[in-house]
Design an enzyme around this catalytic site. Structure first.
Site, PDB file in Angstrom:
ATOM      1  N   GLU A  38       0.864  -1.102   0.237  1.00 27.03           N
ATOM      2  CA  GLU A  38       0.229  -0.115  -0.007  1.00 27.03           C
ATOM      3  C   GLU A  38       0.736   1.183   0.038  1.00 27.03           C
ATOM      4  OE1 GLU A  38      -3.142   0.795  -0.318  1.00 27.03           O
ATOM      5  OE2 GLU A  38      -3.898  -1.438  -0.500  1.00 27.03           O
TER       6      GLU A  38
ATOM      7  N   GLU B   1       2.228   1.505  -3.571  1.00 26.64           N
ATOM      8  CA  GLU B   1       1.155   2.046  -4.548  1.00 26.64           C
ATOM      9  C   GLU B   1       0.642   3.431  -4.444  1.00 26.64           C
ATOM     10  OE1 GLU B   1      -1.012  -2.413  -4.992  1.00 26.64           O
ATOM     11  OE2 GLU B   1      -2.093  -0.630  -3.891  1.00 26.64           O
ATOM     12  N   GLU B   2       0.443   3.889  -3.219  1.00 26.51           N
ATOM     13  CA  GLU B   2       0.225   5.068  -2.849  1.00 26.51           C
ATOM     14  C   GLU B   2       1.197   6.366  -3.186  1.00 26.51           C
ATOM     15  OE1 GLU B   2      -1.993   5.510   0.654  1.00 26.51           O
ATOM     16  OE2 GLU B   2      -3.472   4.104   0.137  1.00 26.51           O
TER      17      GLU B   2
END
Length: 165
Positions: free
Chosen positions: A40, A43-44
């Site tokens: 995460e 991805e961010e």
């Protein structure tokens, strides 16, 4: 660099203002906690990192966006291995490295984010051994399978004790 990565996120629930939050998201089926956190964050933010420990957990029930389920929010401590920001513009309004003291004091954040910032400050000052919930992997009772046990680290004198009298 001893600063956590924080970001302003676009989220699907109504907010009255933009707030600083740590990167995060949902686990994929069968995905371990640490792997979810690392994925995460990447991805961010485009930041690569390594899972170090669990810092805290929050549990809540009946919240919008939890798909009718109880919600467990697990806050992990990661160590970045890259620092160049390349954030996802579909999920984030802005990303930057922010000083923990500033983050703990700002009014532009959630209570959980400011509390975790204070917890991290304590860990940097007093040692993460005081707050970390570490992970150890053990063989399961089924051949070839393993499980992960998360707990505070035991003192050396208790790690290999077989007879406690």
């Amino acid at each position: 660099m001893n600063l956590p990565y924080v970001l302003k996120r676009r989220i699907m629930i109504k907010q009255t203002r933009n707030t600083w939050k740590f990167p995060g998201g949902l686990s994929e089926p069968g995905e371990d906690i640490g792997n979810t956190a690392v994925r995460e964050v990447f991805e961010e933010t485009g930041i690569t990192s390594e899972f170090k420990s669990i810092l805290s957990m929050r549990q809540q029930h009946g919240q919008p966006g939890a798909f009718g389920k109880s919600d467990m929010y697990i806050i992990c401590r990661l160590e970045p291995s890259s620092f160049r920001i390349n954030f996802c513009q579909q999920e984030c309004l802005r990303c930057e490295w922010m000083d923990l003291t500033d983050l703990s004091k700002t009014k532009e954040t959630t209570p959980i984010t400011s509390n975790i910032a204070r917890l991290l400050l304590y860990g940097y000052r007093e040692g993460f051994d005081q707050i970390d919930i570490s992970m150890r992997e053990f063989p399961a009772m089924y051949t070839g399978l393993f499980y992960k046990l998360y707990h505070r680290e035991l003192p050396e004198s208790y790690r290999n004790v077989t007879d406690m009298q």
